[in-house]
Enzyme design. Sequence first.
Site: not given
Ligand code: MRU
Length: 357
Positions: A51-53, A91, A196, A237, A247-248
């Site tokens: 996970r993470g963009a 996603r 996270q 994201d 973002n999250k």
């Molecule tokens: O749902 P996730 O864990 O994939 O969400 C991640 C985030 O929101 C991060 O802050 C975002 O991807 C930036 S990190 C490169």
Amino acid sequence: MRVRGKNYTAVWMKGPTVYMIDQRLLPHQFRVAVLKSYHQTAEAIKQMTVRGAGSIGAAAGFGAAQVVLSAPQKGFTPYIKKGFEILRKTRPTAQDLFYAVDRVAEAVKKTKNLCEAKKAAVAAAKAISDQYVASGEAVGKTGAKLIKNNFRILTHCNAGWLALQDWGSALAPVYAAHRAGKKVFVYADETRPRLQGAKLTAWELKEEGVPFAIIADNAAGHYMRKGLIDMVIVGADRIAINGDAANKIGTYEKAVLARENNIPFYVAAPTSTIDSACSTGNAIPIEERPEDEVLTISGRTKTGTIATVAVAPAGCRAGNPAFDITPAKYITAIITEKGVFKPDSIASLIAGKRRIN
Ligand code: MRU
């Protein structure tokens, strides 16, 4: 990233196989997931093994290469089209997922035969992954200049090594400042529902030796009002061309609180996260995840096993949007691998770039 004396990226590919650190198990177990087909890689993205963009982008690029590697000579085009579509549907919010699949598709389009196509797909996927590592390092170098000695920094979710292959986006400036000898302290929002912050950001900061404290998601306002936070840095994201950033979930309220308390609020992201097809944040699709993520919580028991327990009465309903939009007006600046930009000038970075799909 260096774990137990070995260098890792969050995702990598060897031959036709994709490997990734299983982020669902951290910080309690360090295990590498082995994915032999693009179907397995797509499922791993969906289930948040990765996970993470940026790391989602790297995984999608490698998954797209697996699509091409497994494609037959006859029926090649419909086969890869279907495979790319399966990856695209994993996603919806992370722009880097679409960026990576499009880039592999574009590389394949330029080839003349199956053998060339396979080579080009793997090369493109590896280049995307390398690009994330380099972008994270550059974001770190640039962002570290904004961090003064003894700064106390608030971050949300995990936007570090695990989220952008290596270095990270929001945490890269923290790592660069720390490595340069500046004293920094991080407040890591726990980031319900999937935690996270408490699980992944805390694990990274501990490995790196950066002092930190995990705070409950609803504690940030208190720390800001007390004057205990000097800056906020979060990842993204997807960034719309007017500078609105997804973002999250929970990021938006931190930005509003930062403005209320005169604290600079930075978004850190590679330029691949900017979506030229989104004129404002209203066009960014927000992923809705399963209710169970809100109704339960998982962690390690005293006996060392990982367990998931209910936190609400049986039969409750829950809403679970995974991301929110922070309007550009709350963002002090966006830190990219190309420099630091005011949100309203971010469009200039991608002039001429168009989505292919
Ligand atoms: O749902 P996730 O864990 O994939 O969400 C991640 C985030 O929101 C991060 O802050 C975002 O991807 C930036 S990190 C490169």
